[in-house]
Motif scaffolding. Structure first.
Motif, PDB file in Angstrom:
ATOM      1  N   PHE A 132      14.199 -23.268  -6.358  1.00  0.00           N
ATOM      2  CA  PHE A 132      14.413 -24.379  -7.271  1.00  0.00           C
ATOM      3  C   PHE A 132      13.953 -25.690  -6.630  1.00  0.00           C
ATOM      4  O   PHE A 132      13.306 -26.523  -7.268  1.00  0.00           O
ATOM      5  CB  PHE A 132      15.895 -24.452  -7.639  1.00  0.00           C
ATOM      6  CG  PHE A 132      16.268 -25.626  -8.508  1.00  0.00           C
ATOM      7  CD1 PHE A 132      15.711 -25.789  -9.771  1.00  0.00           C
ATOM      8  CD2 PHE A 132      17.180 -26.574  -8.050  1.00  0.00           C
ATOM      9  CE1 PHE A 132      16.057 -26.864 -10.570  1.00  0.00           C
ATOM     10  CE2 PHE A 132      17.528 -27.659  -8.836  1.00  0.00           C
ATOM     11  CZ  PHE A 132      16.971 -27.804 -10.101  1.00  0.00           C
ATOM     12  N   MET A 133      14.247 -25.852  -5.357  1.00  0.00           N
ATOM     13  CA  MET A 133      13.808 -27.039  -4.630  1.00  0.00           C
ATOM     14  C   MET A 133      12.287 -27.055  -4.460  1.00  0.00           C
ATOM     15  O   MET A 133      11.661 -28.121  -4.461  1.00  0.00           O
ATOM     16  CB  MET A 133      14.503 -27.111  -3.275  1.00  0.00           C
ATOM     17  CG  MET A 133      16.005 -27.375  -3.382  1.00  0.00           C
ATOM     18  SD  MET A 133      16.896 -27.126  -1.819  1.00  0.00           S
ATOM     19  CE  MET A 133      16.136 -28.400  -0.807  1.00  0.00           C
ATOM     20  N   GLY A 135      10.882 -28.653  -7.314  1.00  0.00           N
ATOM     21  CA  GLY A 135      10.979 -30.101  -7.164  1.00  0.00           C
ATOM     22  C   GLY A 135       9.892 -30.645  -6.256  1.00  0.00           C
ATOM     23  O   GLY A 135       9.365 -31.747  -6.490  1.00  0.00           O
ATOM     24  N   VAL A 139      13.296 -35.070 -11.755  1.00  0.00           N
ATOM     25  CA  VAL A 139      13.711 -33.903 -10.978  1.00  0.00           C
ATOM     26  C   VAL A 139      12.604 -33.534  -9.996  1.00  0.00           C
ATOM     27  O   VAL A 139      11.852 -32.582 -10.191  1.00  0.00           O
ATOM     28  CB  VAL A 139      14.059 -32.723 -11.904  1.00  0.00           C
ATOM     29  CG1 VAL A 139      14.650 -31.566 -11.088  1.00  0.00           C
ATOM     30  CG2 VAL A 139      15.064 -33.158 -12.962  1.00  0.00           C
ATOM     31  N   SER A 194      14.230 -39.998  -7.886  1.00  0.00           N
ATOM     32  CA  SER A 194      15.465 -39.247  -8.157  1.00  0.00           C
ATOM     33  C   SER A 194      16.550 -40.151  -8.717  1.00  0.00           C
ATOM     34  O   SER A 194      17.429 -39.700  -9.450  1.00  0.00           O
ATOM     35  CB  SER A 194      15.961 -38.580  -6.873  1.00  0.00           C
ATOM     36  OG  SER A 194      16.314 -39.556  -5.897  1.00  0.00           O
ATOM     37  N   ILE A 199      21.116 -31.784  -6.669  1.00  0.00           N
ATOM     38  CA  ILE A 199      21.711 -30.817  -7.595  1.00  0.00           C
ATOM     39  C   ILE A 199      22.221 -29.599  -6.838  1.00  0.00           C
ATOM     40  O   ILE A 199      23.356 -29.132  -7.056  1.00  0.00           O
ATOM     41  CB  ILE A 199      20.676 -30.402  -8.662  1.00  0.00           C
ATOM     42  CG1 ILE A 199      20.322 -31.599  -9.554  1.00  0.00           C
ATOM     43  CG2 ILE A 199      21.207 -29.245  -9.508  1.00  0.00           C
ATOM     44  CD1 ILE A 199      19.165 -31.343 -10.497  1.00  0.00           C
ATOM     45  N   ARG A 201      15.866 -34.988  -5.903  1.00  0.00           N
ATOM     46  CA  ARG A 201      16.806 -34.756  -7.006  1.00  0.00           C
ATOM     47  C   ARG A 201      17.266 -33.308  -7.039  1.00  0.00           C
ATOM     48  O   ARG A 201      18.463 -33.036  -7.226  1.00  0.00           O
ATOM     49  CB  ARG A 201      16.160 -35.139  -8.331  1.00  0.00           C
ATOM     50  CG  ARG A 201      17.070 -34.945  -9.544  1.00  0.00           C
ATOM     51  CD  ARG A 201      18.330 -35.757  -9.431  1.00  0.00           C
ATOM     52  NE  ARG A 201      19.193 -35.561 -10.587  1.00  0.00           N
ATOM     53  CZ  ARG A 201      20.485 -35.834 -10.604  1.00  0.00           C
ATOM     54  NH1 ARG A 201      21.084 -36.311  -9.518  1.00  0.00           N
ATOM     55  NH2 ARG A 201      21.206 -35.636 -11.699  1.00  0.00           N
ATOM     56  N   THR A 202      16.352 -32.373  -6.848  1.00  0.00           N
ATOM     57  CA  THR A 202      16.771 -30.971  -6.816  1.00  0.00           C
ATOM     58  C   THR A 202      17.697 -30.714  -5.627  1.00  0.00           C
ATOM     59  O   THR A 202      18.633 -29.907  -5.733  1.00  0.00           O
ATOM     60  CB  THR A 202      15.553 -30.031  -6.728  1.00  0.00           C
ATOM     61  OG1 THR A 202      14.764 -30.356  -5.576  1.00  0.00           O
ATOM     62  CG2 THR A 202      14.695 -30.129  -7.977  1.00  0.00           C
ATOM     63  N   SER A 203      17.476 -31.406  -4.531  1.00  0.00           N
ATOM     64  CA  SER A 203      18.365 -31.256  -3.368  1.00  0.00           C
ATOM     65  C   SER A 203      19.763 -31.747  -3.698  1.00  0.00           C
ATOM     66  O   SER A 203      20.759 -31.129  -3.302  1.00  0.00           O
ATOM     67  CB  SER A 203      17.804 -32.038  -2.177  1.00  0.00           C
ATOM     68  OG  SER A 203      16.515 -31.593  -1.828  1.00  0.00           O
ATOM     69  N   HIS A 254      18.135 -21.164  -4.822  1.00  0.00           N
ATOM     70  CA  HIS A 254      18.224 -22.617  -4.686  1.00  0.00           C
ATOM     71  C   HIS A 254      16.986 -23.165  -3.968  1.00  0.00           C
ATOM     72  O   HIS A 254      16.473 -24.235  -4.313  1.00  0.00           O
ATOM     73  CB  HIS A 254      19.493 -23.003  -3.929  1.00  0.00           C
ATOM     74  CG  HIS A 254      20.753 -22.654  -4.652  1.00  0.00           C
ATOM     75  ND1 HIS A 254      21.622 -21.679  -4.212  1.00  0.00           N
ATOM     76  CD2 HIS A 254      21.274 -23.150  -5.808  1.00  0.00           C
ATOM     77  CE1 HIS A 254      22.645 -21.598  -5.047  1.00  0.00           C
ATOM     78  NE2 HIS A 254      22.466 -22.472  -6.024  1.00  0.00           N
TER      79      HIS A 254
END
Length: 217
Positions: A12-13, A16, A167, A162, A175, A171-173, A9
């Motif tokens: 992934f951030m 972003g 993304v 976001s 998600i 926005r990634t946060s 995660h």
């Protein structure tokens, strides 16, 4: 079923965060090009051009950035221009940045001592040559610290993208928070990422303000 909050995660951030920096960099480049034109027009002798530039700056600065993003996001398709949403948002940020950078640089140009202008005229330089060789180089030194400071604000303001589905880091946060139900952990991580990027730039802005301010006295 909620997922555990893992390094996947976080990575992934980080992706972003890359989009955040890309958006801010595009806005800075596009805003610098348009902002430099606005600044020169704002100090031009033609009152029509000056008032047109003033009106643009007044409208953009007086409109919430989020509204500007919505207009760009939905307006492109409404007028029949098929572009990726992220491109429309990048253009919107560029127009937004141009209004503020134009004012920053106009102030820098006008803060160059009047004696410099008088000296350039005494040397027989035209208005264009005086701006190119004497006024603008000095104005760049004055404008550099606040420009870096504005870039910091631009990075933070990209979080508004976001809302229209871009993304980036915020926005990634969102998600990851929805997937893990660990909002505090997730947003503390996001805040750390913003801090790691913005704090060095803030220090750079303050350093340049002291260094260039001393050299221009």
């Amino acid at each position: 079923m909620f997922q555990p909050y893992t390094w996947n995660h976080v990575f992934f951030m980080l992706g972003g965060l890359g989009t955040t920096i890309w958006l801010a960099a595009i806005a800075l480049v596009g805003g610098s090009i348009a902002g430099s034109i606005l600044a020169l027009v704002r100090v031009a002798h033609n009152p029509l051009l000056r008032n047109a530039a003033r009106l643009y700056i007044f409208v953009v600065q007086g409109t919430p950035l989020l509204v500007t993003l919505f207009i760009a996001y939905f307006g492109a398709r409404w007028i029949g221009i098929d572009v990726a949403p992220v491109v429309a948002i990048a253009v919107a940020f560029s127009f937004y940045a141009a209004a503020f950078l134009g004012e920053i640089w106009r102030g820098a140009i006008e803060s160059v001592p009047q004696g410099q202008r008088e000296g350039s005229h005494a040397l027989g330089l035209s208005y264009a040559d005086a701006m190119r060789f004497i006024i603008v180089p000095q104005a760049i030194r004055i404008a550099t610290p606040p420009t870096v400071g504005f870039f910091v604000q631009l990075i933070k303001n990209t979080s508004l993208a976001s809302v229209v589905g871009i993304v980036e880091l915020t926005r990634t946060s969102q998600i990851v928070s929805n997937a893990t139900f660990k909002p505090l952990d997730v947003y503390l991580t996001a805040a750390t990422f913003y801090f790691v990027v913005c704090f060095p730039l803030t220090l750079l802005s303050r350093y340049l303000e002291r260094r260039l301010g001393t050299q221009t006295k």
